[in-house]
Design a protein around this motif. Structure first.
Motif, PDB file in Angstrom:
ATOM      1  N   PRO A 102     103.845 -49.201   9.705  1.00  0.00           N
ATOM      2  CA  PRO A 102     105.166 -48.665   9.543  1.00  0.00           C
ATOM      3  C   PRO A 102     105.470 -48.354  10.767  1.00  0.00           C
ATOM      4  O   PRO A 102     105.055 -47.535  11.508  1.00  0.00           O
ATOM      5  CB  PRO A 102     105.361 -47.638   8.723  1.00  0.00           C
ATOM      6  N   VAL A 103     106.761 -48.687  11.288  1.00  0.00           N
ATOM      7  CA  VAL A 103     106.948 -48.364  12.694  1.00  0.00           C
ATOM      8  C   VAL A 103     107.956 -47.014  12.701  1.00  0.00           C
ATOM      9  O   VAL A 103     107.851 -46.416  13.480  1.00  0.00           O
ATOM     10  CB  VAL A 103     107.856 -49.604  13.325  1.00  0.00           C
ATOM     11  N   PHE A 104     108.694 -46.894  11.865  1.00  0.00           N
ATOM     12  CA  PHE A 104     109.347 -45.731  11.691  1.00  0.00           C
ATOM     13  C   PHE A 104     108.825 -44.943  10.543  1.00  0.00           C
ATOM     14  O   PHE A 104     108.673 -45.409   9.101  1.00  0.00           O
ATOM     15  CB  PHE A 104     110.833 -45.983  11.432  1.00  0.00           C
ATOM     16  N   SER A 105     109.089 -43.477  10.219  1.00  0.00           N
ATOM     17  CA  SER A 105     109.147 -42.709   9.171  1.00  0.00           C
ATOM     18  C   SER A 105     110.152 -42.992   8.396  1.00  0.00           C
ATOM     19  O   SER A 105     111.318 -43.328   8.835  1.00  0.00           O
ATOM     20  CB  SER A 105     108.723 -41.344   9.621  1.00  0.00           C
ATOM     21  N   GLN A 106     110.037 -42.380   7.059  1.00  0.00           N
ATOM     22  CA  GLN A 106     111.233 -42.490   6.275  1.00  0.00           C
ATOM     23  C   GLN A 106     112.333 -41.682   6.680  1.00  0.00           C
ATOM     24  O   GLN A 106     113.607 -41.962   6.747  1.00  0.00           O
ATOM     25  CB  GLN A 106     111.033 -42.132   4.839  1.00  0.00           C
ATOM     26  N   VAL A 135     117.685 -54.591   9.220  1.00  0.00           N
ATOM     27  CA  VAL A 135     116.265 -53.939   9.687  1.00  0.00           C
ATOM     28  C   VAL A 135     115.153 -55.218   9.481  1.00  0.00           C
ATOM     29  O   VAL A 135     115.099 -55.814   8.359  1.00  0.00           O
ATOM     30  CB  VAL A 135     116.120 -52.726   8.825  1.00  0.00           C
ATOM     31  N   HIS A 136     114.568 -55.379  10.320  1.00  0.00           N
ATOM     32  CA  HIS A 136     113.370 -56.262  10.238  1.00  0.00           C
ATOM     33  C   HIS A 136     112.385 -55.844   9.235  1.00  0.00           C
ATOM     34  O   HIS A 136     111.834 -54.725   9.266  1.00  0.00           O
ATOM     35  CB  HIS A 136     112.454 -56.454  11.781  1.00  0.00           C
ATOM     36  N   THR A 137     112.167 -56.250   8.262  1.00  0.00           N
ATOM     37  CA  THR A 137     111.597 -55.961   7.034  1.00  0.00           C
ATOM     38  C   THR A 137     110.478 -57.011   6.394  1.00  0.00           C
ATOM     39  O   THR A 137     111.190 -58.025   5.875  1.00  0.00           O
ATOM     40  CB  THR A 137     112.459 -55.432   5.923  1.00  0.00           C
ATOM     41  N   ILE A 138     109.323 -57.163   6.577  1.00  0.00           N
ATOM     42  CA  ILE A 138     108.274 -58.050   6.260  1.00  0.00           C
ATOM     43  C   ILE A 138     107.698 -57.662   4.934  1.00  0.00           C
ATOM     44  O   ILE A 138     107.422 -58.263   4.166  1.00  0.00           O
ATOM     45  CB  ILE A 138     107.575 -58.558   7.198  1.00  0.00           C
ATOM     46  N   GLY A 139     107.078 -56.412   5.181  1.00  0.00           N
ATOM     47  CA  GLY A 139     105.928 -55.975   4.089  1.00  0.00           C
ATOM     48  C   GLY A 139     106.796 -55.195   2.849  1.00  0.00           C
ATOM     49  O   GLY A 139     107.783 -54.678   3.193  1.00  0.00           O
ATOM     50  N   THR A 180     100.078 -56.623  10.540  1.00  0.00           N
ATOM     51  CA  THR A 180     100.894 -55.445  10.650  1.00  0.00           C
ATOM     52  C   THR A 180     101.805 -55.221   9.830  1.00  0.00           C
ATOM     53  O   THR A 180     102.675 -54.115  10.078  1.00  0.00           O
ATOM     54  CB  THR A 180     101.091 -55.417  12.209  1.00  0.00           C
ATOM     55  N   ALA A 181     102.408 -56.225   9.244  1.00  0.00           N
ATOM     56  CA  ALA A 181     103.443 -55.763   7.942  1.00  0.00           C
ATOM     57  C   ALA A 181     102.998 -54.781   7.237  1.00  0.00           C
ATOM     58  O   ALA A 181     101.853 -54.944   6.804  1.00  0.00           O
ATOM     59  CB  ALA A 181     103.826 -57.264   7.433  1.00  0.00           C
ATOM     60  N   PHE A 182     103.916 -53.978   6.729  1.00  0.00           N
ATOM     61  CA  PHE A 182     103.551 -52.638   5.736  1.00  0.00           C
ATOM     62  C   PHE A 182     103.524 -53.138   4.527  1.00  0.00           C
ATOM     63  O   PHE A 182     104.603 -53.139   3.952  1.00  0.00           O
ATOM     64  CB  PHE A 182     104.488 -51.567   6.291  1.00  0.00           C
ATOM     65  N   LEU A 183     102.393 -52.797   3.852  1.00  0.00           N
ATOM     66  CA  LEU A 183     102.267 -53.161   2.548  1.00  0.00           C
ATOM     67  C   LEU A 183     102.179 -51.949   1.517  1.00  0.00           C
ATOM     68  O   LEU A 183     101.746 -50.935   2.044  1.00  0.00           O
ATOM     69  CB  LEU A 183     100.872 -54.531   2.024  1.00  0.00           C
ATOM     70  N   SER A 184     102.501 -52.408   0.120  1.00  0.00           N
ATOM     71  CA  SER A 184     102.282 -51.264  -0.718  1.00  0.00           C
ATOM     72  C   SER A 184     100.777 -51.162  -1.226  1.00  0.00           C
ATOM     73  O   SER A 184     100.352 -50.174  -2.006  1.00  0.00           O
ATOM     74  CB  SER A 184     103.050 -51.438  -1.771  1.00  0.00           C
ATOM     75  N   ARG A 185      99.985 -51.989  -0.836  1.00  0.00           N
ATOM     76  CA  ARG A 185      98.556 -52.127  -1.348  1.00  0.00           C
ATOM     77  C   ARG A 185      97.786 -52.731  -0.260  1.00  0.00           C
ATOM     78  O   ARG A 185      98.173 -53.328   0.710  1.00  0.00           O
ATOM     79  CB  ARG A 185      98.476 -53.080  -2.692  1.00  0.00           C
ATOM     80  N   PRO A 186      96.594 -52.628  -0.042  1.00  0.00           N
ATOM     81  CA  PRO A 186      95.589 -53.162   1.121  1.00  0.00           C
ATOM     82  C   PRO A 186      95.708 -54.368   1.198  1.00  0.00           C
ATOM     83  O   PRO A 186      95.924 -55.288   0.164  1.00  0.00           O
ATOM     84  CB  PRO A 186      94.456 -52.659   0.862  1.00  0.00           C
ATOM     85  N   ALA A 205     106.054 -52.478   1.416  1.00  0.00           N
ATOM     86  CA  ALA A 205     106.304 -50.999   1.531  1.00  0.00           C
ATOM     87  C   ALA A 205     107.275 -50.689   2.538  1.00  0.00           C
ATOM     88  O   ALA A 205     107.955 -49.644   2.304  1.00  0.00           O
ATOM     89  CB  ALA A 205     104.911 -50.447   1.864  1.00  0.00           C
ATOM     90  N   CYS A 206     107.312 -51.454   3.518  1.00  0.00           N
ATOM     91  CA  CYS A 206     108.559 -51.176   4.214  1.00  0.00           C
ATOM     92  C   CYS A 206     109.976 -51.306   3.645  1.00  0.00           C
ATOM     93  O   CYS A 206     110.997 -50.719   3.882  1.00  0.00           O
ATOM     94  CB  CYS A 206     108.561 -52.121   5.610  1.00  0.00           C
ATOM     95  N   LEU A 207     109.827 -52.286   2.683  1.00  0.00           N
ATOM     96  CA  LEU A 207     111.098 -52.656   2.107  1.00  0.00           C
ATOM     97  C   LEU A 207     111.560 -51.810   1.243  1.00  0.00           C
ATOM     98  O   LEU A 207     112.710 -51.197   1.105  1.00  0.00           O
ATOM     99  CB  LEU A 207     111.025 -54.029   1.273  1.00  0.00           C
TER     100      LEU A 207
END
Length: 537
Positions: free
Chosen positions: A318-322, A341-345, A301-307, A347-349
């Protein structure tokens, strides 16, 4: 009256090691040689022979969940029973028999990880938990805290059906057109709202239990996210619990509250009530706005920039919108609050870095110390931006114990080659503190330091992962002491054994500078002191 400690190996925050130090009125008043220490002694002073033991500043876990840890100590302990699904279900069955559920109570558990299952290769579902009970509602949370599973009784109580929509930033698991009992990220709140919440007395008991356990690991400082544990419990109640424990002398860990809010009106109410970063005492202080940007790597569930490389059907969640990140972070920054901010993926970063750039361009601040919690999956360009924005990074080196097994298969070789790159950040001038995200992991600073130094797992020797990112022993110690203090604007108060600093220190059973680095995790905690008073040992 002073207490003078001599004949030790004392890490003051710099090398070489000293041999003695003195404490008076809760603060260090001296650090240096045995001869100079003894020369300070008066007839009223106490002298303590350290017998060669190693001493350093008390450990500062710079991101964890203290209240949640206290809560987890009351739940079925699945982390010790996650070698198989069969073992997990037996643990739940045994726990239910030993702790019968009454009234509208639930059987709660935490700590499972399907990647360790030897008998099946999937997440548990509702039908698995139905084997434990079809009448008692059950909630079992994954070790990462970003996924849980419930039984059919719980689904019936909640009225969750195939037509129930997933909330923004979350997902209700479905299989064959029916809910499978799995809930991810924001969807988990549907379950938590249904479980009876504790009163203030129960919350204080959880905090007491957690503090006692933390002290046993040498932890004297906790930067903790507590408001999200029970969303139905007002933040005022959490703060009152801490302050009442402080007043009664029962708070044995210094707390820096990473204040978790998900909506701007609630954050504004909090700030307008006088809660901004730094308000409070040396024992309980308000820290940053804390937000949860995405999920976890283990649960995909970490939000990545690629599959995901091992599941191309998902990019994570992504938990929140931009837009929401921008408005929350911009408001907090304008009000003088720190943000973490908790940021693992990666794309989230991207989203979090965009929000920080926007906030700081609109309201520049010289010393904001906004931060990235976890900072795991990253690209080279993002590492440069973190340094340019002068952000603080809250790393969890202990995650390498598990993630060594999965990171490349989850995100692919390319992204893995620039991830968990905390040494690169340090070389670029970024302050990198360390923590455990407890109860995701045990609050074991020694194990975390070993992972930071070796970049391998603790027991099966998988790795090293990107060995060029390894910390030295001194850097690992500093990440749990000096750098942690920097994360809370308190480097002039704690993190060193030096005159004027708060006398928080830990006595270890061996010198980490001298032992085989593969055995640092085995160094025992002999005694822990807070403000010069022994709280463990």
């Amino acid at each position: 009256m002073k207490t003078i400690y001599f004949n030790g190996n004392v890490y003051t925050g710099a090398l070489p090691l000293s041999s003695a130090f003195a404490v008076e009125d809760g603060r260090f008043v001296f650090a240096g040689s045995n001869e100079d220490a003894k020369a300070l002694a008066t007839p009223e002073d106490s002298l303590v022979d350290l017998d060669g033991k190693f001493v350093c500043s008390g450990f500062n876990d710079s991101h964890m969940h203290l209240l949640n840890y206290g809560s987890s100590l009351l739940k079925a302990p699945l982390a010790a029973h996650t070698g198989s699904l069969t073992d997990m279900l037996q643990c739940l069955t045994d726990f239910l028999a030993a702790h019968p559920v009454t009234g509208n109570g639930w059987l709660s558990a935490c700590g499972w990880n399907q990647d360790y299952f030897s008998d099946v290769h999937r997440l548990p579902d509702r039908y698995d938990l139905d084997k434990v009970s079809e009448t008692v509602p059950i909630c079992a949370v994954r070790a990462c805290g970003h996924c849980l599973v419930v039984n059919s009784r719980a689904l019936a109580l909640l009225g969750v059906t195939a037509d129930t929509p997933s909330p923004d930033g979350g997902q209700i698991g479905m299989e064959n057109g029916e809910p499978d009992g799995r809930f991810y990220d924001n969807a988990m709140q549907m379950i938590y709202r249904a479980i009876p919440v504790p009163d203030k007395a129960a919350i204080k008991n959880m905090i007491r239990s957690a503090c006692k356990a933390l002290n046993s690991y040498g932890v004297t400082n906790s930067q903790t996210d507590d408001y999200c544990v029970y969303r139905e419990v007002p933040w005022q109640t959490i703060n009152e619990a801490y302050r009442e424990l402080e007043a009664s002398g029962e708070l044995t860990v210094r707390v820096y509250e990473q204040s978790n809010f998900t909506e701007l009106p609630a954050l504004k109410e909090f700030v307008e009530a006088g809660n901004i970063t730094g308000t409070g005492s040396d024992l309980f202080r308000i820290g940053p706005l804390k937000m949860l940007g995405d999920g976890a790597l283990g649960a995909r569930t970490a939000f990545l920039s690629r599959p995901y490389a091992d599941d191309p059907s998902t990019y994570g969640i992504p938990v929140f919108s931009q837009e929401t990140l921008d408005e929350m972070i911009c408001y907090a920054n304008e009000q003088g609050m720190q943000v973490a901010v908790h940021t693992i993926g990666d794309a989230c970063l991207d989203r979090v870095l965009h929000a920080y750039e926007k906030a700081l361009s609109e309201h520049p601040r010289d010393d904001h110390r906004h931060g990235i919690i976890h900072c795991q999956i990253s690209r080279a360009d993002q590492l440069e931006t973190i340094a340019r924005l002068n952000l603080h990074v809250y790393a969890q080196s202990i995650f390498l114990d598990y993630d060594n097994h999965i990171v490349e298969q989850r995100v692919g070789k390319d992204l893995a080659s620039t991830s968990y790159s905390w040494k690169t950040l340090m070389k670029n001038g970024v302050s990198v503190s360390n923590g455990t995200d407890c109860p995701v992991e045990l609050p074991d600073a020694m194990a975390g330091m070993q992972c930071a130094i070796t970049r391998t797992t603790l027991r099966d020797h998988v790795g090293p992962y990107l060995p060029e990112q390894a910390f030295t022993v001194q850097e690992a110690l500093d990440s749990y002491t000096i750098r942690g203090a920097e994360g809370s604007f308190e480097e002039t108060k704690k993190g060193h054994i030096a005159p004027g600093m708060l006398a928080d220190f830990v006595i270890l059973g061996a010198n980490p500078f001298e032992v085989d680095v593969e055995t640092i995790k085995d160094i025992p905690i002999c005694q822990t002191f807070l403000g010069g008073k022994k709280v463990f040992g």
